[in-house]
Enzyme design. Sequence first.
Site, PDB file in Angstrom:
ATOM      1  N   CYS A   2       0.843  -1.196   0.000  1.00  0.00           N
ATOM      2  CA  CYS A   2       0.000   0.000   0.000  1.00  0.00           C
ATOM      3  C   CYS A   2       0.878   1.246   0.000  1.00  0.00           C
ATOM      4  O   CYS A   2       2.019   1.215   0.432  1.00  0.00           O
ATOM      5  CB  CYS A   2      -0.876   0.025   1.232  1.00  0.00           C
ATOM      6  SG  CYS A   2      -1.912  -1.415   1.410  1.00  0.00           S
ATOM      7  N   ARG A  27       4.812  -0.155  -6.390  1.00  0.00           N
ATOM      8  CA  ARG A  27       4.779  -1.041  -5.225  1.00  0.00           C
ATOM      9  C   ARG A  27       3.702  -2.104  -5.345  1.00  0.00           C
ATOM     10  O   ARG A  27       3.680  -3.044  -4.559  1.00  0.00           O
ATOM     11  CB  ARG A  27       4.532  -0.213  -3.957  1.00  0.00           C
ATOM     12  CG  ARG A  27       5.590   0.856  -3.734  1.00  0.00           C
ATOM     13  CD  ARG A  27       5.215   1.728  -2.578  1.00  0.00           C
ATOM     14  NE  ARG A  27       5.313   1.007  -1.339  1.00  0.00           N
ATOM     15  CZ  ARG A  27       6.394   0.988  -0.568  1.00  0.00           C
ATOM     16  NH1 ARG A  27       7.457   1.643  -0.942  1.00  0.00           N
ATOM     17  NH2 ARG A  27       6.406   0.326   0.548  1.00  0.00           N
ATOM     18  N   TRP A  74      -3.469  -2.398  -1.414  1.00  0.00           N
ATOM     19  CA  TRP A  74      -3.225  -3.788  -1.806  1.00  0.00           C
ATOM     20  C   TRP A  74      -4.020  -4.613  -0.805  1.00  0.00           C
ATOM     21  O   TRP A  74      -3.704  -4.614   0.384  1.00  0.00           O
ATOM     22  CB  TRP A  74      -1.725  -4.067  -1.723  1.00  0.00           C
ATOM     23  CG  TRP A  74      -1.277  -5.354  -2.340  1.00  0.00           C
ATOM     24  CD1 TRP A  74      -1.074  -5.597  -3.661  1.00  0.00           C
ATOM     25  CD2 TRP A  74      -0.921  -6.558  -1.651  1.00  0.00           C
ATOM     26  NE1 TRP A  74      -0.619  -6.873  -3.834  1.00  0.00           N
ATOM     27  CE2 TRP A  74      -0.521  -7.489  -2.622  1.00  0.00           C
ATOM     28  CE3 TRP A  74      -0.917  -6.944  -0.305  1.00  0.00           C
ATOM     29  CZ2 TRP A  74      -0.117  -8.771  -2.299  1.00  0.00           C
ATOM     30  CZ3 TRP A  74      -0.506  -8.229   0.010  1.00  0.00           C
ATOM     31  CH2 TRP A  74      -0.113  -9.126  -0.984  1.00  0.00           C
ATOM     32  N   ASN A 100      -1.592   2.003   6.004  1.00  0.00           N
ATOM     33  CA  ASN A 100      -0.802   0.844   5.560  1.00  0.00           C
ATOM     34  C   ASN A 100      -0.559  -0.029   6.784  1.00  0.00           C
ATOM     35  O   ASN A 100      -0.316   0.503   7.876  1.00  0.00           O
ATOM     36  CB  ASN A 100       0.563   1.278   5.026  1.00  0.00           C
ATOM     37  CG  ASN A 100       0.467   2.046   3.720  1.00  0.00           C
ATOM     38  OD1 ASN A 100      -0.610   2.150   3.134  1.00  0.00           O
ATOM     39  ND2 ASN A 100       1.584   2.584   3.280  1.00  0.00           N
ATOM     40  N   GLY A 101      -0.543  -1.330   6.615  1.00  0.00           N
ATOM     41  CA  GLY A 101      -0.283  -2.225   7.749  1.00  0.00           C
ATOM     42  C   GLY A 101      -1.521  -3.055   8.050  1.00  0.00           C
ATOM     43  O   GLY A 101      -2.455  -3.123   7.243  1.00  0.00           O
ATOM     44  N   GLU A 483      20.073 -17.426  -5.813  1.00  0.00           N
ATOM     45  CA  GLU A 483      19.528 -16.154  -6.268  1.00  0.00           C
ATOM     46  C   GLU A 483      19.045 -16.266  -7.717  1.00  0.00           C
ATOM     47  O   GLU A 483      18.026 -15.672  -8.087  1.00  0.00           O
ATOM     48  CB  GLU A 483      20.590 -15.050  -6.113  1.00  0.00           C
ATOM     49  CG  GLU A 483      20.218 -13.707  -6.704  1.00  0.00           C
ATOM     50  CD  GLU A 483      18.954 -13.066  -6.122  1.00  0.00           C
ATOM     51  OE1 GLU A 483      18.420 -13.557  -5.112  1.00  0.00           O
ATOM     52  OE2 GLU A 483      18.494 -12.059  -6.700  1.00  0.00           O
ATOM     53  N   LYS A 487      15.284 -15.321  -8.828  1.00  0.00           N
ATOM     54  CA  LYS A 487      14.943 -14.321  -9.852  1.00  0.00           C
ATOM     55  C   LYS A 487      14.021 -14.944 -10.890  1.00  0.00           C
ATOM     56  O   LYS A 487      13.031 -14.345 -11.282  1.00  0.00           O
ATOM     57  CB  LYS A 487      16.190 -13.794 -10.574  1.00  0.00           C
ATOM     58  CG  LYS A 487      16.987 -12.710  -9.966  1.00  0.00           C
ATOM     59  CD  LYS A 487      16.349 -11.372  -9.762  1.00  0.00           C
ATOM     60  CE  LYS A 487      15.553 -11.316  -8.497  1.00  0.00           C
ATOM     61  NZ  LYS A 487      16.250 -11.087  -7.276  1.00  0.00           N
ATOM     62  N   GLU A 490      10.459 -15.637  -9.505  1.00  0.00           N
ATOM     63  CA  GLU A 490       9.751 -14.390  -9.193  1.00  0.00           C
ATOM     64  C   GLU A 490       9.170 -13.722 -10.431  1.00  0.00           C
ATOM     65  O   GLU A 490       8.020 -13.304 -10.423  1.00  0.00           O
ATOM     66  CB  GLU A 490      10.755 -13.392  -8.616  1.00  0.00           C
ATOM     67  CG  GLU A 490      10.823 -13.310  -7.156  1.00  0.00           C
ATOM     68  CD  GLU A 490      11.808 -12.230  -6.754  1.00  0.00           C
ATOM     69  OE1 GLU A 490      11.419 -11.426  -5.926  1.00  0.00           O
ATOM     70  OE2 GLU A 490      12.948 -12.195  -7.274  1.00  0.00           O
ATOM     71  N   HIS A 506      21.765 -36.787  -3.651  1.00  0.00           N
ATOM     72  CA  HIS A 506      21.079 -37.193  -2.422  1.00  0.00           C
ATOM     73  C   HIS A 506      19.576 -36.994  -2.514  1.00  0.00           C
ATOM     74  O   HIS A 506      18.904 -36.906  -1.478  1.00  0.00           O
ATOM     75  CB  HIS A 506      21.666 -36.422  -1.227  1.00  0.00           C
ATOM     76  CG  HIS A 506      23.127 -36.680  -1.038  1.00  0.00           C
ATOM     77  ND1 HIS A 506      23.608 -37.876  -0.565  1.00  0.00           N
ATOM     78  CD2 HIS A 506      24.207 -35.916  -1.309  1.00  0.00           C
ATOM     79  CE1 HIS A 506      24.931 -37.829  -0.537  1.00  0.00           C
ATOM     80  NE2 HIS A 506      25.309 -36.648  -0.988  1.00  0.00           N
ATOM     81  N   LYS A 603       7.067  -4.732  -3.314  1.00  0.00           N
ATOM     82  CA  LYS A 603       8.474  -4.322  -3.289  1.00  0.00           C
ATOM     83  C   LYS A 603       9.024  -4.337  -1.875  1.00  0.00           C
ATOM     84  O   LYS A 603      10.158  -4.727  -1.652  1.00  0.00           O
ATOM     85  CB  LYS A 603       8.616  -2.926  -3.902  1.00  0.00           C
ATOM     86  CG  LYS A 603      10.049  -2.408  -3.946  1.00  0.00           C
ATOM     87  CD  LYS A 603      10.924  -3.290  -4.814  1.00  0.00           C
ATOM     88  CE  LYS A 603      12.387  -2.923  -4.776  1.00  0.00           C
ATOM     89  NZ  LYS A 603      13.247  -4.025  -5.230  1.00  0.00           N
TER      90      LYS A 603
HETATM   91  C1  F6R Z   1      13.663 -10.547  -4.522  1.00  0.00           C
HETATM   92  C2  F6R Z   1      13.184  -9.533  -3.640  1.00  0.00           C
HETATM   93  C3  F6R Z   1      12.841  -9.884  -2.242  1.00  0.00           C
HETATM   94  C4  F6R Z   1      13.573  -8.926  -1.313  1.00  0.00           C
HETATM   95  C5  F6R Z   1      13.148  -9.162   0.139  1.00  0.00           C
HETATM   96  C6  F6R Z   1      13.899  -8.259   1.104  1.00  0.00           C
HETATM   97  O1  F6R Z   1      13.933 -10.077  -5.796  1.00  0.00           O
HETATM   98  O2  F6R Z   1      13.097  -8.392  -4.037  1.00  0.00           O
HETATM   99  O3  F6R Z   1      13.146 -11.208  -1.945  1.00  0.00           O
HETATM  100  O4  F6R Z   1      14.946  -9.114  -1.487  1.00  0.00           O
HETATM  101  O5  F6R Z   1      11.778  -8.936   0.279  1.00  0.00           O
HETATM  102  O6  F6R Z   1      13.679  -6.914   0.818  1.00  0.00           O
HETATM  103  P1  F6R Z   1      14.632  -5.803   1.402  1.00  0.00           P
HETATM  104  O7  F6R Z   1      15.961  -5.979   0.772  1.00  0.00           O
HETATM  105  O8  F6R Z   1      13.980  -4.505   1.003  1.00  0.00           O
HETATM  106  O9  F6R Z   1      14.676  -6.002   2.886  1.00  0.00           O
END
Ligand code: F6R
Length: 608
Positions: A2, A27, A74, A100-101, A483, A487, A490, A506, A603
């Site tokens: 949000c 966001r 959201w 928000n929250g 990672e 990626k 996601e 294993h 985000k």
């Molecule tokens: C992956 C991604 C999330 C963030 C995670 C932590 O691409 O964006 O996994 O890395 O939510 O977010 P921050 O770094 O803002 O604490």
Amino acid sequence: MCGIVAYIGGKDAAPILLEGLARLEYRGYDSAGVAVTGKTGGLKLVKKKGRVADLAAAVPARFKGTVGIGHTRWATHGEPSDANSHPHLDGAERFAVVHNGIIENAEELRAKLESEGVVFASETDTEVLAHLIAAHAKETDELEDAVRGALARVVGTYGIAVLDAERPDRIVVARNGSPIVLGIGEKEMFAASDVAALVRYTRQVVHLDDGELATVRADGFSTFTQDARMTAKQPSTVDWEEASYDTAGHAHFLIKEISEQPAAVERTLSGRVDERFATAHLGGLNLDAREARAFQRVKILGCGSAYYSGELGAQLIEELARIPAHAEPASEFRYRNPVIEADTLYIAVSQSGETYDTLAAVQEIKRKGGRVLGVVNTVGSAIARECDGGVYLHAGPEISVASTKAFTSTAVAFALIALHFGRVHDLSPADGQRICAGLKALPDQIREILAQEESIAKLAGQYAQNAGMMFVGRVRGWPVAREGAQKLKEVSYVHAEAYPASELKHGPLALIGPELPTVAVVPDDELREKNLTTMGEIRARHGRVLMVGHSAPDPKYAEDCILIPKNEPELDPILLGIPLQLLAYHAAVALERDVDKPRNLAKSVTVE
Ligand code: F6R
């Protein structure tokens, strides 16, 4: 998730609120709304399910007022709908609230209010707040006191902004677990949940702390605590450019941010590599050499990609400084009543600096007397302020939900930390020089990798056609594989699993076949031969292999290869991650995904 925007000043509030909401679209949200008031009194409200552009089209010309609040929602409590969109009003339509929250005791409060005759217009937890503020306003003339009274009854997290039609000279905002930042203008003031909404208007900002409220007027602000004690805040300057919030000709923020990595890494390194003493200057750590030597262990905490970058960090610290180092998801750590050790240095990693689980982990460490540093991108964010010191990434704002440049800059920041710790321990000057030179070579080497985008895009188009993908790596390659899988899943929604190459036999080898290709992260290091053996095992099961590394193997081991320039072995993982970002991006494009806003993701995760 949000977003909140608020304005008070001499101008028409609605266009400023709508522009601010548009800046927060990245966001992710499902509905939006604005409320304004002014000297003529009365609240004007428009809110709608859908995009900010739909909301802007629905705002009538007579929607005038010089003070207002806006929100992108959201959905959590109640489906996305016009009625559930924010702002929410009390029954007399005097107060408007955006939030928000999550209010955890909303059901209980709603039942109590309903028993007192309050009629609810939505299914949201937020509406409870509007009615509670109205109830407390019966006992006081001060909006601030009514808001404090309402918040005292609430359990949960919030960033809120409150408008009072009978007090059009102010907005009251409050923060507990969900960010609120004030923006200071010329005879006008702003508030938002994210500086992205403010940078067009001002660079002078004030971050609220948890448990803090503010009265925001056109000519200034005052801050105070939930128990009405005044607090003193110093404004800070945001150095992020407005242009960072545009795609600048790129198809998506994600590819823009992947392409920005050479410059982002240059900024992370800027002024920090000390070739004379073959070390790194990191004044923000607030640790002298004696303190840095005293730590026996390092524990790194973060969530998602921040955690994986912490794994790269742990590897670097162990290799260069020979201090045992380990990364753990902050979201797990905070719930397991962790043992906090005086001789362990804790490091929290976060791009946003607002991830709730990471913040809670930091607070838990501090509460138990531990020392915690931050590796954070967002200056002045909650995690940065909570830590005892740290390293800012200076990667610039990251808009795309999937983290790329912050991930790479975090790994670089850890290389600097590891070099610094190494040189106060036993890393030789010659090895220190070697790492300094390697660090300085990174930006150009990233450029070389980015130049391969076209051929990687072609491979991505082919591999994206499979239902799933395996990512494997050993030791230095293992966090890179994790990672890479993160990626891909996601942004493309292609199922991806990461395994240490050594673990394949294993269990997961049972999955391997023509329908499940593997990305093997294979640097030219002492484990290359072992990795080739694993690739041979995959090929023997007719699994297709895409190898990312430094030199092409015999074709019997891999159908496809992405070759990248070689740096120092310790720093190679930083570069090995870049082609995997391009692979994920182009897989997502090939599958026509919502690249910058993958479904179900936000985000910055400011809730538990
Ligand atoms: C992956 C991604 C999330 C963030 C995670 C932590 O691409 O964006 O996994 O890395 O939510 O977010 P921050 O770094 O803002 O604490």
